[in-house]
Motif scaffolding. Structure first.
Motif, PDB file in Angstrom:
ATOM      1  N   GLU A 106       0.822  -1.216   0.000  1.00  0.00           N
ATOM      2  CA  GLU A 106       0.000   0.000   0.000  1.00  0.00           C
ATOM      3  C   GLU A 106       0.851   1.259   0.000  1.00  0.00           C
ATOM      4  O   GLU A 106       0.739   2.131   0.853  1.00  0.00           O
ATOM      5  CB  GLU A 106      -0.968  -0.002   1.174  1.00  0.00           C
ATOM      6  N   GLY A 107       1.723   1.358  -1.027  1.00  0.00           N
ATOM      7  CA  GLY A 107       2.504   2.576  -1.189  1.00  0.00           C
ATOM      8  C   GLY A 107       3.490   2.795  -0.061  1.00  0.00           C
ATOM      9  O   GLY A 107       3.673   3.929   0.388  1.00  0.00           O
ATOM     10  N   ALA A 108       4.142   1.727   0.413  1.00  0.00           N
ATOM     11  CA  ALA A 108       5.164   1.816   1.464  1.00  0.00           C
ATOM     12  C   ALA A 108       4.590   2.420   2.741  1.00  0.00           C
ATOM     13  O   ALA A 108       5.228   3.257   3.394  1.00  0.00           O
ATOM     14  CB  ALA A 108       6.364   2.617   0.978  1.00  0.00           C
ATOM     15  N   THR A 109       3.397   1.996   3.136  1.00  0.00           N
ATOM     16  CA  THR A 109       2.815   2.471   4.396  1.00  0.00           C
ATOM     17  C   THR A 109       2.544   1.323   5.372  1.00  0.00           C
ATOM     18  O   THR A 109       2.329   1.570   6.552  1.00  0.00           O
ATOM     19  CB  THR A 109       1.494   3.209   4.137  1.00  0.00           C
ATOM     20  N   ILE A 110       2.540   0.078   4.892  1.00  0.00           N
ATOM     21  CA  ILE A 110       2.305  -1.089   5.748  1.00  0.00           C
ATOM     22  C   ILE A 110       3.396  -2.120   5.462  1.00  0.00           C
ATOM     23  O   ILE A 110       3.741  -2.365   4.304  1.00  0.00           O
ATOM     24  CB  ILE A 110       0.908  -1.696   5.499  1.00  0.00           C
ATOM     25  N   PHE A 111       3.924  -2.733   6.530  1.00  0.00           N
ATOM     26  CA  PHE A 111       5.029  -3.687   6.416  1.00  0.00           C
ATOM     27  C   PHE A 111       4.665  -4.950   7.187  1.00  0.00           C
ATOM     28  O   PHE A 111       4.073  -4.888   8.265  1.00  0.00           O
ATOM     29  CB  PHE A 111       6.321  -3.098   6.996  1.00  0.00           C
ATOM     30  N   THR A 152       2.900  -7.015  11.927  1.00  0.00           N
ATOM     31  CA  THR A 152       2.445  -6.006  10.965  1.00  0.00           C
ATOM     32  C   THR A 152       2.692  -4.622  11.545  1.00  0.00           C
ATOM     33  O   THR A 152       2.315  -4.353  12.696  1.00  0.00           O
ATOM     34  CB  THR A 152       0.946  -6.178  10.662  1.00  0.00           C
ATOM     35  N   MET A 153       3.330  -3.780  10.773  1.00  0.00           N
ATOM     36  CA  MET A 153       3.621  -2.413  11.205  1.00  0.00           C
ATOM     37  C   MET A 153       2.992  -1.443  10.217  1.00  0.00           C
ATOM     38  O   MET A 153       3.184  -1.559   9.013  1.00  0.00           O
ATOM     39  CB  MET A 153       5.132  -2.189  11.263  1.00  0.00           C
TER      40      MET A 153
END
Length: 518
Positions: free
Chosen positions: A81-86, A98-99
């Motif tokens: 999601e566009g480098a917002t969830i890892f 999950t971060m």
């Protein structure tokens, strides 16, 4: 552009993965030291030190693609999601930490400092558990897991302002920007040592160069793939226009209908066809006019010579009368030429009006038959057509009927019948004669200008060769047509038919009913 496009690039996700993998390694070491039953409690203890949400999740319940799921099972950090969830798998379990989502307000100067606060907390907890002599060795062992340099420095050796020194001593994270990127500093516990992370260019200038180069190559290739065939097809239109300008009037731009330039090519071809027809018509007209005018002029010249040498007054008057007839013929020819030239040059606006056709046709026929004293010319109105009305331009349509009567009068033996009837919402005017008729092979050719089916150019039977061409153009302007058939009188039948007043609306109504039934 950055907000919506850059996060989708693989290189962008890779940069964020490198930024997080060192902190994730520290986190996995802590998970390894705890039993799985304590993992939820540990996440709750860590949450206050991280600015983004953290949670444990079953890997099977995560909304991942097959490729992302394989990456996660291989121990890689999955960026979504566009480098917002890892997401990262915890050791060899079926759980993942999950971060995110990471939320950043525009131009927030504290974003990256807050982002590193959790990693610094993990570092401090590990350094707290060992003696200061082992700190450097520990940092050196952790370096391979980080995507940027980490080091242990003396606070006094850092190029910091007094304010930044005070912030370090108070336990704040100090962010320094220089030409190499960003550096993060934090004091280690209560010592005079500082843990430095960076320089990290993050998503800095150089990476933006790489990203935009990738964009340029990708979209440049797509543009080239689209533009090359477009240019080749445009070149065809250009070459056709250049050839047409050189006088090759049959030059056309032939493009497939699927081409974006197809409407342009069709417009050019239509224009070229019109110009070619006008040029050919002009040539035809010029050639025919020279031939047609020569005959009456020759008669006038001959009559003048004979009148000047006449031995008697009766002979001189006879020759002058013939000159007068030639002048009349010449005047008629010029009038026909002017009308034909006007129809060829432009389509005149029809001043149409609602007309009751029966009385109009009777008057038109009576006017047209004045020049044929030895031929019986009559007008018949069918019973169904007595009250027939239609929108016509009376002057133009009367000219068409007169030309047909004149043409029939040149070939009829003794009788011409002009009749009006109505058939299938169409107005129909028939002109029948008892002459020799017209061969089927000649029925289309006869409407071409200056075409005569007989070789005679005598003023009684020859005509100008423009009458029927004018008829066809007038009828076409009324959205009708002219047909030629054998006549019940034994000669030729010319039929003019065009829509009646109600036929246009009725046809549309019938068509609408038909489409509704379907």
């Amino acid at each position: 552009m950055r907000k919506y496009l850059l996060p989708e690039l693989p290189i962008y996700s890779s940069l964020w993965r490198d930024r997080f993998r060192g902190g994730q390694h520290l986190l996995m070491e802590d998970f390894n030291a705890l039993p799985p039953g304590k993992w939820d409690d540990y996440i709750e203890q860590l949450q206050p030190f991280f600015v983004y949400p953290m949670a444990l999740a079953d890997i099977g319940q995560l909304p991942l693609s097959p490729e992302e799921r394989n990456q996660l099972m291989d121990g890689q950090i999955v960026v979504r999601e566009g480098a917002t969830i890892f997401h990262q798998r915890i050791l060899e379990s079926d759980k993942a930490v999950t971060m995110g989502p990471l939320e950043r307000e525009n131009n927030d100067p504290n974003f990256y400092r807050d982002l590193t606060s959790g990693h610094y907390h993990l570092f401090m907890e590990d350094l707290k558990a060992m003696s200061p002599e082992n700190w450097k060795g520990y940092i050196r062992n952790q370096q391979p897991y980080f995507g940027y340099p980490i080091s242990l420095d003396d606070m006094s050796q850092l190029a910091l302002s007094p304010t930044e020194h005070d912030e370090l001593r108070d336990g704040w994270i100090v962010v320094k920007h220089d030409e190499d990127g960003m550096r993060f500093h934090r004091r280690v516990l209560d010592s005079d040592k500082v843990l430095t992370m960076g320089p990290s260019d993050g998503i800095g200038a150089w990476n933006y160069v790489i990203i935009w180069c990738t964009f340029s190559i990708m979209f440049g290739s797509m543009a080239l793939i689209w533009a090359l065939p477009f240019w080749l097809r445009l070149k065809k239109v250009i070459l056709a226009a250049q050839a047409f300008g050189r006088g090759e009037f049959d030059a056309r731009a032939n493009l497939p209908r699927s081409s974006a330039l197809s409407p342009l090519a069709a417009t050019f071809n239509d224009m070229a066809g019109r110009i070619q027809r006008l040029i050919n018509s002009h040539r035809e007209l010029t050639r025919a006019v020279s031939n047609e005018l020569r005959t009456p002029i020759s008669r006038i010249r001959f009559g003048l010579e004979m009148a000047n040498t006449a031995d008697s007054e009766p002979d001189r008057r006879l020759y002058l009368a013939e000159i007068g007839q030639a002048v009349d013929e010449l005047e008629s020819l010029v009038a026909e030429l002017l009308i034909y030239a006007r129809f060829e040059r432009e389509t005149p606006e029809l001043d149409q009006e609602e007309q009751c056709l029966a009385p109009w046709l009777i008057q038109t026929v009576n006017t047209a038959k004045n020049g044929f004293l030895q031929i019986d010319i009559s007008c018949r109105i069918e019973p169904v057509a007595k009250d027939l009305t239609a929108k016509i331009a009376p002057r133009y349509m009367a000219r068409a009927v007169s030309n047909l009567v004149t043409n029939a009068g040149r070939h009829a033996k003794s009788q011409i019948i002009v009749s009006l009837e109505k058939k299938d919402h169409m107005c129909m005017i028939h002109v029948d004669d008892d002459g020799p008729g017209i061969a089927k092979a000649d029925r289309k050719r006869i409407f071409e200008p200056f075409v005569r089916l007989d070789a005679s150019r005598d003023r009684d039977t020859g005509g100008s060769g423009l009458g029927l061409a004018i008829v066809q153009r007038i009828v076409t302007m009324h959205r009708g047509a002219v047909l030629i058939e054998p006549s019940p009188l034994g000669g030729a039948r010319f039929t003019v038919h065009w829509p009646s007043s109600m036929s246009i609306g009725s046809a549309m109504h019938l068509q609408l009913q038909h489409s509704t039934r379907k």
